[in-house]
Write an enzyme that holds these catalytic residues in place. Structure first.
Site, short mmCIF file in Angstrom:
data_model
loop_
_atom_site.label_atom_id
_atom_site.label_comp_id
_atom_site.label_asym_id
_atom_site.label_seq_id
_atom_site.Cartn_x
_atom_site.Cartn_y
_atom_site.Cartn_z
N ARG A 24 10.70 -1.39 11.39
CA ARG A 24 9.56 -1.08 12.25
C ARG A 24 9.46 -2.08 13.39
NH1 ARG A 24 4.47 0.01 8.35
NH2 ARG A 24 3.48 -1.18 10.00
N LYS B 35 0.84 -1.22 0.00
CA LYS B 35 0.00 0.00 0.00
C LYS B 35 0.87 1.26 0.00
CE LYS B 35 -2.12 -1.10 3.87
NZ LYS B 35 -1.48 -2.41 4.17
N ARG C 19 -10.12 1.56 7.76
CA ARG C 19 -9.65 0.23 8.11
C ARG C 19 -10.70 -0.59 8.84
NH1 ARG C 19 -3.64 0.57 8.08
NH2 ARG C 19 -2.90 -1.34 9.00
N ARG D 161 11.73 -5.59 5.48
CA ARG D 161 11.44 -4.18 5.18
C ARG D 161 12.28 -3.22 6.02
NH1 ARG D 161 5.49 -1.95 5.56
NH2 ARG D 161 5.60 -2.93 7.62
N ARG E 287 -1.21 -8.42 13.30
CA ARG E 287 -1.71 -7.44 12.33
C ARG E 287 -2.49 -8.13 11.21
NH1 ARG E 287 3.75 -5.18 10.92
NH2 ARG E 287 2.73 -4.17 9.17
P1 AP5 Z 1 4.79 -1.68 1.94
O1 AP5 Z 1 4.49 -0.82 0.77
O2 AP5 Z 1 5.52 -1.08 3.08
O3 AP5 Z 1 3.46 -2.46 2.41
P2 AP5 Z 1 2.14 -1.90 3.12
O4 AP5 Z 1 0.96 -2.52 2.43
O5 AP5 Z 1 2.18 -0.41 3.21
O6 AP5 Z 1 2.30 -2.62 4.52
P3 AP5 Z 1 2.24 -2.01 5.99
O7 AP5 Z 1 2.94 -3.00 6.88
O8 AP5 Z 1 2.72 -0.61 6.03
O9 AP5 Z 1 0.74 -2.08 6.28
P4 AP5 Z 1 0.06 -2.03 7.63
O10 AP5 Z 1 -1.31 -1.85 7.16
O11 AP5 Z 1 0.32 -3.17 8.52
O12 AP5 Z 1 0.77 -0.80 8.39
P5 AP5 Z 1 0.37 0.72 8.59
O13 AP5 Z 1 1.59 1.53 8.64
O14 AP5 Z 1 -0.72 1.12 7.67
O15 AP5 Z 1 5.63 -2.95 1.41
C1 AP5 Z 1 6.12 -3.92 2.32
C2 AP5 Z 1 7.54 -4.36 1.91
O16 AP5 Z 1 7.47 -5.05 0.68
C3 AP5 Z 1 8.53 -3.20 1.68
O17 AP5 Z 1 9.79 -3.58 2.13
C4 AP5 Z 1 8.53 -3.01 0.17
O18 AP5 Z 1 9.78 -2.50 -0.30
C5 AP5 Z 1 8.28 -4.43 -0.32
N1 AP5 Z 1 7.51 -4.49 -1.58
C6 AP5 Z 1 6.46 -3.68 -1.94
N2 AP5 Z 1 6.00 -4.04 -3.16
C7 AP5 Z 1 6.76 -5.09 -3.57
C8 AP5 Z 1 6.75 -5.92 -4.74
N3 AP5 Z 1 5.87 -5.72 -5.74
N4 AP5 Z 1 7.65 -6.92 -4.80
C9 AP5 Z 1 8.54 -7.13 -3.80
N5 AP5 Z 1 8.61 -6.38 -2.68
C10 AP5 Z 1 7.73 -5.39 -2.56
O19 AP5 Z 1 -0.25 0.68 10.06
C11 AP5 Z 1 0.58 0.45 11.19
C12 AP5 Z 1 -0.24 0.55 12.47
O20 AP5 Z 1 -0.80 1.87 12.59
C13 AP5 Z 1 -1.47 -0.38 12.56
O21 AP5 Z 1 -1.11 -1.66 13.00
C14 AP5 Z 1 -2.33 0.40 13.55
O22 AP5 Z 1 -1.87 0.23 14.86
C15 AP5 Z 1 -2.11 1.84 13.13
N6 AP5 Z 1 -3.06 2.26 12.10
C16 AP5 Z 1 -2.78 2.58 10.79
N7 AP5 Z 1 -3.90 2.91 10.12
C17 AP5 Z 1 -4.93 2.80 11.03
C18 AP5 Z 1 -6.34 2.98 10.95
N8 AP5 Z 1 -6.95 3.37 9.81
N9 AP5 Z 1 -7.07 2.76 12.06
C19 AP5 Z 1 -6.49 2.40 13.22
N10 AP5 Z 1 -5.17 2.19 13.37
C20 AP5 Z 1 -4.39 2.38 12.29
MG MG Z 2 2.39 0.99 4.76
#
Ligand code: AP5
Ligand code: MG
Ligand code: ZN
Length: 215
Positions: free
Chosen positions: A155, A8, A83, A122, A166
């Site tokens: 992270r 994402k 979410r 990552r 998660r």
């Molecule tokens: P990356 O792009 O970082 O993946 P992502 O989908 O963004 O994954 P996240 O772990 O960031 O999602 P998340 O939803 O758990 O975390 P968030 O920060 O939103 O890619 C991942 C890896 O793969 C990278 O190393 C990248 O280089 C690699 N990659 C990408 N594409 C690739 C490809 N095609 N091929 C190979 N490699 C590839 O949320 C964190 C925390 O914040 C949550 O747990 C919660 O506590 C809080 N939070 C966030 N949003 C909310 C909400 N709306 N409500 C409540 N709490 C929230």
């Molecule tokens: Mg992310």
């Protein structure tokens, strides 16, 4: 939309750049607040460390606030929000009051084994938040961001136990949103496996289509 590790953040940044849209991500905003150690950071830190959702009251306030401030003339890519159904309704209500609406919900699909592999390798830039992938055991060759020179870090919620939590939160609370947007005929489904630019091209193409699309 998509599970943790689906890409994402990676894709939202590229698509926003290419289409000249703002990029708003609660995860990034919360991590910045935690690293500043401010009031918001203190409120959200423990939830994030446990891999749980931050309470809706906080998340909705922060995101609706940042939408007002975003340079959103052309529109916004939301990454990681909404979410759960409650957040989706709050967003629809707030946009509706301004005669605006969500145009598309992009669902990035990736096999679970691949998600776990990506998260364990990552590294994130502490300045611009760009994610990079280096093989699980290998540290990056340079400790600085190829984009802006910021320091790279892993992270704390990418530990295997927290990743599992998660993923579970995603399946319980977030995946029902797929149907929510499918019913509104806004869902586009994109395969998130393959090269990063390949996936980006699929998303750009899918954004031009209506209804469900199995690219
Ligand atoms: P990356 O792009 O970082 O993946 P992502 O989908 O963004 O994954 P996240 O772990 O960031 O999602 P998340 O939803 O758990 O975390 P968030 O920060 O939103 O890619 C991942 C890896 O793969 C990278 O190393 C990248 O280089 C690699 N990659 C990408 N594409 C690739 C490809 N095609 N091929 C190979 N490699 C590839 O949320 C964190 C925390 O914040 C949550 O747990 C919660 O506590 C809080 N939070 C966030 N949003 C909310 C909400 N709306 N409500 C409540 N709490 C929230
Ligand atoms: Mg992310
Ligand atoms: Zn950077």
């Amino acid at each position: 939309m998509g599970p943790p590790g689906a890409g994402k953040g990676t894709q939202a940044e590229k698509v926003a750049g290419e289409l000249n849209l703002a990029h708003v991500a609660p995860g990034d905003l919360f991590r910045q607040a935690v690293s500043r150690g401010d009031e918001l950071g203190n409120e959200v830190k423990a939830y994030m460390e446990r891999g749980e959702l931050v309470p809706d009251a906080i998340t909705i306030r922060v995101i609706l606030g940042s939408l007002v401030n975003a340079h959103s003339g052309n529109g916004v890519v939301l990454d990681g929000f909404p979410r759960n159904i409650n957040q989706a309704r709050a967003l629809d209500d707030a946009l509706g009051k301004q005669n605006k609406a969500i145009d598309r919900a992009v669902y990035i699909k990736v096999d679970q084994k691949e998600l776990v592999r990506r998260l364990s390798g990552r590294w994130l830039c502490s300045e611009c938040q760009a994610p990079y992938f280096y093989d699980a055991k290998a540290e990056p060759k340079s400790n600085s961001c190829p984009n802006c020179g910021g320091k790279l870090y892993q992270r704390p919620d990418d530990k295997p136990e927290t990743v599992e939590k998660r993923l579970q939160v995603y399946f319980d609370e977030t995946s029902p949103l797929i149907d929510y947007y499918r019913k509104q005929n806004k869902l586009v489904e994109v395969c998130g496996e393959g090269g990063i630019s390949e996936v980006k091209e699929r998303i750009i193409k899918a954004l031009g289509t209506t209804g469900v699309n199995n690219n």
